[in-house]
Design an enzyme around this catalytic site. Sequence first.
Site, PDB file in Angstrom:
ATOM      1  N   HIS B 330       0.817  -1.220   0.000  1.00  0.00           N
ATOM      2  CA  HIS B 330       0.000   0.000   0.000  1.00  0.00           C
ATOM      3  C   HIS B 330       0.847   1.264   0.000  1.00  0.00           C
ATOM      4  O   HIS B 330       0.380   2.318  -0.430  1.00  0.00           O
ATOM      5  CB  HIS B 330      -0.949  -0.004   1.206  1.00  0.00           C
ATOM      6  CG  HIS B 330      -2.130  -0.891   1.014  1.00  0.00           C
ATOM      7  ND1 HIS B 330      -2.106  -2.234   1.309  1.00  0.00           N
ATOM      8  CD2 HIS B 330      -3.375  -0.639   0.529  1.00  0.00           C
ATOM      9  CE1 HIS B 330      -3.284  -2.770   1.019  1.00  0.00           C
ATOM     10  NE2 HIS B 330      -4.076  -1.825   0.544  1.00  0.00           N
ATOM     11  N   GLY B 331       2.072   1.191   0.496  1.00  0.00           N
ATOM     12  CA  GLY B 331       2.925   2.373   0.487  1.00  0.00           C
ATOM     13  C   GLY B 331       4.300   2.041   1.006  1.00  0.00           C
ATOM     14  O   GLY B 331       4.459   1.232   1.916  1.00  0.00           O
TER      15      GLY B 331
END
Lengths: 344, 494
Positions: B330-331
């Site tokens: 996600h990041g």
Amino acid sequence: MTKRRALRRLLAAVCFCALFCALFAGATQLLRNKDSAGAILSLYEEPRDSLDVIFIGSSHILNGAFPLELWHEYGIASNNLGQHGQSIPISYYMAQEAIRTQHPDLIVLDAYMLYYPDLIYEGDGNSHKSIDNMAWAAPKLRAIFDLFTWEDRWDYLVPLSFYHTRWKELSAEDFAPIDTTGKGCEVRLETTAYDPVEPVDPDYAQPLSETALEYFDRLVELCRTEGVELVLVCAPFLATAEQQGQMNAVGEVAQAYGLTYWNFLTRLEEIGFDPETDLYDYSHLNANGALKFTRALGAELAALGVPDRRGEAAYAGWDEDCARWREELTAAAEAADFPLLELK
Amino acid sequence: MAFHSPQFLIFFPVVTLAYFLVPQRGRCAWLLAASYFFYLCWNPEYVVLLLLVTAVSYAAALLTDRRQDRRWRRGWTAAGIAATLAGLFFFKYFNFAADTAAAVLSWVGITAAGPHLDLVLPLGLSFYTFQAVGYLADVCGGKTAAEGNFLRYALFLSFFPKLVSGPIDRSDGLLAQMREGQGEWGLNAPFDFDRMRRGLLLMVWGMFLKLVIADRLAILVDTVFPSYWEYGGVHLAAAAVSFSLQIYCDFGGYSAIAIGAAQILGFRLMDNFRQPYLSLSIREFWRRWHISLSSWFRDYLYIPLGGSRKGRGRTWVNLMVTFLVSGLWHGASWNFVAWGGLHGLYQIAGDLLRPARDRVCAALRIRREALPWKIVRGLWTFALVTVAWVFFRAESTAQAVGFLARMATHLSLSLDGITGLGLDWKDLLAAGAAVLVLLIADLLGQKGSVRDRILALPLPARWAVYYLAVFSILIFGIYGGNYDPSQFIYGNQF
């Protein structure tokens, strides 16, 4: 799918779209900002080709030229298409709209915006006030595609996308009809007193906006092609030395194009302008200043040969419109405790 | 070209109309051209990367499929996956890895400034890369044959409705539909009015979620999070809950538009969200949230690691690994890893505490199927998810911890200043009403398709729903927004 079912679906789709368009138009009309909308919408209430004179330009002319006072004094059939911050590029398209709907003999352009910094238009709100109130016709579309970037064009093509956040500020006024009784003008019933400014040398000239001059050149060409006379005017205001210089420079431009130019900054005494009583703010005339300016303007227009339409059958409604407007103006002045000049 | 941009409102009908007008043989090429045009509008320079990932995974799958020997198959697949992931690692994780390495080295006393590249993450890279990796794994496992038609495979990876943010589709889903010669779905599917109507309904719902709820709550969230220390506990709780709703409506809205658009064109994409905030446990939440990704991790990471087949301890390790990697997906930042880790821990803690919970329920004679208990469990799950989202939204782990600590230590029941968080009371009211609509839709959605219910209504009621939905978006949506009342200060005529 049977042919009948397909037809039924097609009919339903057409009805759905039609109802959607009606609701969309209704929502747009309800949510749009109606401030100063009457200034331009009043144009569409006039029968086609019935107006002899149309004013275009900034709030100087919007607040300064009263069409129904011109009617009362000189029988001139006019409309004021001025709007707050109407730049010369927008005035150019407004002139196209005036010619499309009325083809007047004379267009009077407020010269004030010729000085304005090199902008195509001045502020989103002001350009919307001019363009959103134009009818959906070629001049409006030309203006949208010529003057704005794609990002902004969307807001003009679909005004609901611009105005939809107004759901939070809706008031009873949004449900009332838009007032067009003044045939386009907007009246200021407050006074700010100023000391007179020192006039500059008539030969003192300052540069004008290049963008404005480019569109002015197109406007001159348009009027020539259409056989409409273009006149330039500068309404009284508390001009700085630089602004006086710029309005002097307009004289040189007018001379170069062979146009008539009435610079009222140099004729303040002649029209009885008093900065202590005739200004709403430093830049705009109040009702008294506007009455003085309008009467002087009427004399010039009459001298140019604009016909007196009083008594003509086609203009029978104008006397009634005029009486109603004067009545409303008097009542509004009284309510605002504004010492309105005596209406002749 | 975002789904809610004016350009998409022109692009999509044109593409759809032409799609059903061109001969069936040309449909694949047309959709591929439209998809690449769509991507070029976002990210012209990174289209090369999309092409590279497509070519590499296409070739690796063909090379895998030619071999019968398991080792060769695995070898080609591993090489293909490594090459496919190289772009993702470089653009998304290079700086993160370099910074982390530098931090570890400085811990042991070695000062080393790692290289920091000025990289922009190409849009959709994480999504189409994972789709390609899933496809390679499927080919290797014999779940599907390698696709020989390059255009078809390129369309599978780049199909514009799901290109930028998923759903991450599968070889037995989207690719199979593209391969099938006949049927209701796929490249040869004829135009279908009912399918179009359903697709449009879903797109409108997605727009509502995105423009009316997500983008409105984003104003509050973006006001509070960057300067959380200025706010009291109630405001921080409001911001945290708002972010929970924002991210659901943002991503869920996007997914609904994507699935609806694909449906109109005749493709059935994977479901991505199924009333996630009505979950009664974290485990259930992950069966309902970003389903295409969570099932991807289940099938291609958790199960290959051994899943739950190798004992309790190993199951927990596998769970933690899966959620930590999911966080990293996600990041590229430690706060995302912490977010993933927290979800892993929630589930392990849930397992550990189950016997105690069962005993408490038995002692208190709590009926587990009773509505009040379900509501308590639902609210508890929502609270846990919301706490985890703080790590997701914060700029760093330290900020998230500071945010939660302040929220816990500055609690008061006063709502003073709630209208000073970027939304005035009218906007808060609009957001509240819209969230109520979402809640009702989700509750109804638990029992069956809301679209079916709407389509079963008599025509006037059905049209009223359509108009209400569209005009809610047009009027209450956060878009355009150039209007400034201060520019309209002049009054009317008198």
